[in-house]
Scaffold this active site. Sequence first.
Site, mmCIF file in Angstrom:
data_model
loop_
_atom_site.group_PDB
_atom_site.id
_atom_site.type_symbol
_atom_site.label_atom_id
_atom_site.label_comp_id
_atom_site.label_asym_id
_atom_site.label_seq_id
_atom_site.Cartn_x
_atom_site.Cartn_y
_atom_site.Cartn_z
ATOM 1 N N SER A 63 47.327 38.845 29.976
ATOM 2 C CA SER A 63 47.112 38.747 31.426
ATOM 3 C C SER A 63 46.361 37.478 31.796
ATOM 4 O O SER A 63 45.573 36.952 31.008
ATOM 5 C CB SER A 63 46.295 39.964 31.855
ATOM 6 O OG SER A 63 45.706 39.770 33.119
ATOM 7 N N TYR A 103 38.990 44.319 31.532
ATOM 8 C CA TYR A 103 40.433 44.257 31.259
ATOM 9 C C TYR A 103 40.783 42.921 30.595
ATOM 10 O O TYR A 103 41.457 42.879 29.559
ATOM 11 C CB TYR A 103 41.176 44.419 32.583
ATOM 12 C CG TYR A 103 42.677 44.232 32.521
ATOM 13 C CD1 TYR A 103 43.489 45.173 31.911
ATOM 14 C CD2 TYR A 103 43.272 43.122 33.117
ATOM 15 C CE1 TYR A 103 44.866 45.005 31.888
ATOM 16 C CE2 TYR A 103 44.648 42.956 33.105
ATOM 17 C CZ TYR A 103 45.436 43.904 32.493
ATOM 18 O OH TYR A 103 46.808 43.738 32.467
ATOM 19 N N LYS A 128 42.208 42.253 26.823
ATOM 20 C CA LYS A 128 43.462 41.526 26.595
ATOM 21 C C LYS A 128 43.220 40.310 25.687
ATOM 22 O O LYS A 128 44.040 40.010 24.808
ATOM 23 C CB LYS A 128 44.071 41.082 27.919
ATOM 24 C CG LYS A 128 44.727 42.216 28.703
ATOM 25 C CD LYS A 128 45.952 42.755 27.974
ATOM 26 C CE LYS A 128 46.705 43.793 28.770
ATOM 27 N NZ LYS A 128 47.835 44.384 28.004
#
Lengths: 321, 321
Positions: B122, B146, B150
């Site tokens: 991402s 997040y 990732k």
Amino acid sequence: MNIVIIGGAGFLGQKLARALVARGRLNGQPVRRITLADVTDPVGIEGAVPVDTVQCDITDPASVARVITDETQVVYHLAAVVSSHAEEAFEEGMQINLHGTLNILERCRALGTAPLLIFTSSLAVYGGEVPDPITEVSLLNPQNSYGTQKAVGELLVNDYARKGYIDGRGVRLPTISIRPGKPNRAASSFMSSILREPLNGQGTNCPVDEDFRHYYLSPRKCVENLIRVAEISAGDLGGNRILQMPGRTLSIRQMIDAMTAVAGPEPARLISWQPEEAVRRIVGGWRFDIHADRALALGLEVDGSFEENVRAYIEDDRPGG
Amino acid sequence: MNIVIIGGAGFLGQKLARALVARGRLNGQPVRRITLADVTDPVGIEGAVPVDTVQCDITDPASVARVITDETQVVYHLAAVVSSHAEEAFEEGMQINLHGTLNILERCRALGTAPLLIFTSSLAVYGGEVPDPITEVSLLNPQNSYGTQKAVGELLVNDYARKGYIDGRGVRLPTISIRPGKPNRAASSFMSSILREPLNGQGTNCPVDEDFRHYYLSPRKCVENLIRVAEISAGDLGGNRILQMPGRTLSIRQMIDAMTAVAGPEPARLISWQPEEAVRRIVGGWRFDIHADRALALGLEVDGSFEENVRAYIEDDRPGG
């Protein structure tokens, strides 16, 4: 202030504990107790501050929970399976370097006390097709499992700090030379051996050419910097809690010349020069054109010259010295 | 060729499966079977290739082992807890995004068959005090959990590939717009909603200013690129198996103008403009000046214009369209 040093049986943990005992204070507060934790029972330290030693397996959350408690204000996490070892024993490296670090972070989070945590990372996070010089905004592109696991630790320390679960800081250590003791399974082991063994009157082999360059710091300065890292105010660190600890870029020839300048011509004659391909393959990709401007601005320091490193070894560490 | 798509209930997993069924081949070999695995039972797909659907909890190694077997040649790992969700539910994000990815990697390693694994990362890996433009050698400096998880996944995919445990590839997806379906808990959700809902005749709110810029790709082009990533020869990827998937940098205003160019003036009138601070705080630090030269050189593609994205939504995804 209660301080836990995980990896407390290692030479750096031992030196750090002695420095903290001698100093007696950290962050303006008296050091009340130091706990040296390691997978093997650490050697105790005498001094004005009580130093406990305890066995701890960081792959076991319950073992971590016994060592890091709600009375712990500071955790130094120095424990690791080193580079060559993590490369040969992939599962062990993952268990200790990745899951062990996660267990420590999770324990700190569970406490809810946001302890100060200092994590030691490595130059092994650098590598591959990333242009020189390496700066604090260069891609981490590790070329071995140890470097991968350290880079993962850095990311997690930053995130746990951002979330307020810890007051986290990480430092990428230069290769420490002259490291006392015996050769280990780090691919960088020879970067101390080629000086230490001759200074101890013993033969040694240099597996790389004399123009091989790398980035070094003395154990003495490393310990001073580890203490300094704990004392930087969180606000001064900004959004990235990871620093490159400053070092000096030197060739093998420059290091040997410094040894000769301090200790005379005899030690250098104890070095043989047999190439070792396995070592060359690993260290050949290591980066040495490394800038540590942010850490220098925050007060971390570098040795004045490699002669200082040689003198520090003779004064602090040479057996019978 | 047996292909497992983890996250197969998501819109991207579904579109990828349909594209693979329609194509019938991957890497020059016939697609024999596709398995859509997800925490909720995925919708099945009809076509010339058998498509299985199976429940899979990637936080449970036994569940992963039932889905990825020694007959699996290709794994697409698309499953994740998205950005806002991972920020609110830290433990869940760690379990699914970090430990789930580790479970998939460990399963592939245990098989000994070195399956092809494509991992979706991402733009959330970027952030903080890293200079523009963002290139393939910029520091990953995620500013949320997040993005951290990732970035950890990327490092692990690279290391497992280097060790030969997988033929791993990772792609950092641009923000996908226009994503079909409903708003989700990604902070980027509005970047599709502000177009999708008006194109569906419904009202929507834009929580940021019209000059907010970001980096986008259509679902259609994203799926084509996910297939292309699987077909790049390992040698062409070199020492870093992670690519930035190319996108286009656009302002909200440019996106709305493209919608108006394709669908007339009515949809834009359905947008309200109430600032939402929680969303702004997260997306305000997101990077948009992103270069994907390496991926472009390897044959990944970008949409010709955002008008294409609007047309693709109307053709592929608009309900009743």
